[in-house]
Design a protein around this motif. Structure first.
Motif, PDB file in Angstrom:
ATOM      1  N   THR A  91       0.848  -1.191   0.000  1.00  0.00           N
ATOM      2  CA  THR A  91       0.000   0.000   0.000  1.00  0.00           C
ATOM      3  C   THR A  91       0.883   1.239   0.000  1.00  0.00           C
ATOM      4  O   THR A  91       2.022   1.214   0.477  1.00  0.00           O
ATOM      5  CB  THR A  91      -0.928   0.053   1.225  1.00  0.00           C
ATOM      6  N   GLY A  92       0.364   2.310  -0.570  1.00  0.00           N
ATOM      7  CA  GLY A  92       1.119   3.566  -0.600  1.00  0.00           C
ATOM      8  C   GLY A  92       0.197   4.712  -0.965  1.00  0.00           C
ATOM      9  O   GLY A  92      -0.871   4.516  -1.554  1.00  0.00           O
ATOM     10  N   LEU A  93       0.607   5.918  -0.602  1.00  0.00           N
ATOM     11  CA  LEU A  93      -0.172   7.107  -0.927  1.00  0.00           C
ATOM     12  C   LEU A  93       0.210   7.620  -2.312  1.00  0.00           C
ATOM     13  O   LEU A  93       1.399   7.757  -2.624  1.00  0.00           O
ATOM     14  CB  LEU A  93       0.065   8.197   0.110  1.00  0.00           C
ATOM     15  N   VAL A  94      -0.800   7.890  -3.126  1.00  0.00           N
ATOM     16  CA  VAL A  94      -0.584   8.400  -4.475  1.00  0.00           C
ATOM     17  C   VAL A  94      -1.545   9.552  -4.741  1.00  0.00           C
ATOM     18  O   VAL A  94      -2.573   9.686  -4.065  1.00  0.00           O
ATOM     19  CB  VAL A  94      -0.781   7.307  -5.549  1.00  0.00           C
ATOM     20  N   PRO A  95      -1.237  10.403  -5.734  1.00  0.00           N
ATOM     21  CA  PRO A  95      -2.181  11.460  -6.115  1.00  0.00           C
ATOM     22  C   PRO A  95      -3.437  10.843  -6.730  1.00  0.00           C
ATOM     23  O   PRO A  95      -3.504   9.630  -6.986  1.00  0.00           O
ATOM     24  CB  PRO A  95      -1.405  12.268  -7.169  1.00  0.00           C
TER      25      PRO A  95
END
Length: 454
Positions: free
Chosen positions: A150-154
């Motif tokens: 999981t990761g934060l993306v625009p």
């Protein structure tokens, strides 16, 4: 058309993007973007003449480009170089699990994301609950080298809607995400919503070109009207208007007009049953009760082609390709189980290639007929449906006179039917073309948005 290049990380603390020098000068381009995120950066031809993208750490960190992005495409408007594209696959029911975040759907999604990566795009799964509206970030699920992360993306350049059920798409967080990303952020969203069987038939009835494929189909209004249709055709199907996988379908057969009738169905234990009733009223009361008649569809029974004494129908999958053109990506023949009223595998049906069922000559003839019908109906439906459509799953029958009939259209067709040993390349195409279309749509949203939102 988007071109893709290998990505190399530049050890530099300033925002720099090197692009392949053969693309020529880009003096007006002063920004780099990934999804909805953008920043000022030096956009320069690669100093070493490499056919690759050199991206400094400052850009990678600010734009939140995933570490597994080994290849990216580039396209530009007046002042911005877009990297990516970033493709969001919208679903629901994701759980915090490193192995099966989407439960039984995990394997299907992992293949879809692998197709994204091999195509050069960055793809991730997300839900309506995973959106941080204040920071314009999404907690995305990525599939990298056999593992989920999981990761934060625009916010993405484009959204491919793969919601699993009607209920999931009506949840408040799902409706909000769909509404805001489209309306407030103008993000193209394709394949929205599930179909209502009757609504699809009503829309197609308006087209003279589509009428030839349509069996007589009506919403249940009364026992008397249903009896009239039963006597007219000799046999009809009663189907739940929102049903899937053949669940709840009843075949009704008249002994002769106005007489007793038979009901063929599959019970809750998976057994095929045939019951006799003194009247249609007695049959519907027993099979559906009063409440179940409200959302019931009545459809003329078609006498289907048979192979080895078993009826055969067909699933045909169409997709828009990387140029926005409709293509038939897969065709499967479905042979009914003995005594079953449907060809679904769960009801004892078998999946075959056309060649297995009809031989070389017959397969060529039926493929031509099914392809023509599927492409014609895809074009007609696209004109009559709201939103951006790019994928259909058609259930067709061919009668004993060789005429093609449309039974159902699916807006979010599954791909498991094409796992048959002779159809693996077609199953791949049903994944590849949606990604190609998403890439095409991403570029168009930057270069010619008026063509999408007109």
């Amino acid at each position: 058309m988007v071109k893709f290049y290998p990505v190399e990380t530049i050890e530099h603390d300033k925002p720099i993007v090197y692009y392949p020098s053969r693309l020529g000068p880009m003096p007006s381009v002063r920004k780099a973007a990934f999804g909805s995120a953008s920043m000022d950066a030096a956009i320069l031809p690669h100093p070493d003449g490499e056919e690759s993208l050199g991206i400094s750490k400052a850009v990678i960190e600010e734009l939140r480009i995933p570490e597994n992005a080994v290849k990216l495409g580039i396209f530009s408007n007046e002042d911005t170089l877009f990297l990516g594209p970033l493709i969001g696959i919208f679903t629901s029911g994701l759980i915090e699990s490193s192995e099966n975040p989407a439960g039984d759907r995990t394997n299907s999604f992992s293949k879809l994301l692998e197709t994204c990566s091999s195509s050069g795009a960055s793809g991730f799964l997300f839900t309506g609950q995973a959106i941080d509206w204040e920071k314009n970030l999404i907690k995305g699920y990525f599939f990298n080298e056999g593992h989920w992360e999981t990761g934060l993306v625009p916010f993405p350049n484009v959204v491919y809607d793969r919601m699993p059920t009607r209920r999931s798409e009506t949840r408040p967080e799902s409706k909000l995400a769909k509404e805001r990303l489209q309306q407030d952020y103008l993000i193209p969203w394709f394949n929205p919503g599930f179909f209502n069987k009757l609504d699809i038939f009503e829309r197609l009835k308006d087209s003279q070109d589509a009428q030839k494929y349509l069996p007589e189909t009506h919403l249940f209004t009364s026992i008397a009207e249903t009896r009239r249709l039963l006597d007219k055709h000799g046999s009809i199907y009663l189907k739940p208007i929102h049903g899937t996988l053949g669940l709840g379908i009843r075949q009704v057969i008249a002994e002769f007009p106005g007489s007793t009738c038979y009901c063929r169905f599959r019970d809750q234990n998976g057994k095929n049953k045939l019951l006799k009733f003194s009247s249609l009223h007695a049959l519907t009361s027993k099979m559906f009760g009063k409440r179940g008649l409200k959302n019931l569809l009545i459809q003329q029974r078609i006498l289907l082609l048979k192979v080895d004494g078993r009826p055969v129908d067909f699933r045909v999958h169409t997709n828009k390709d990387g140029k926005g053109k409709w293509q038939v990506t897969a065709i499967a023949g479905k042979q009914a189980g003995f005594g079953s009223i449907t060809t679904h595998v769960r009801n004892g049906g078998d999946v075959h290639t056309l060649k297995e069922l009809f031989g070389e000559k017959g397969a060529t003839e039926y493929e031509r007929k099914l392809t023509r019908a599927a492409l014609e109906l895809s074009e007609i439906l696209e004109e009559r449906l709201d939103g951006i459509t790019a994928e259909f799953g058609f259930d067709f029958g061919i009668d004993r006179d060789g005429i093609v009939w449309l039974f159902e259209v699916n807006s979010k067709p599954g791909r498991s039917i094409f796992h048959h040993r002779g159809m693996r390349k077609y199953e791949y195409l049903t994944r590849k073309l949606p990604i190609d279309f998403a890439i095409h749509l991403s570029e168009k949203s930057v270069k010619a948005p008026e063509e999408i939102y007109r």
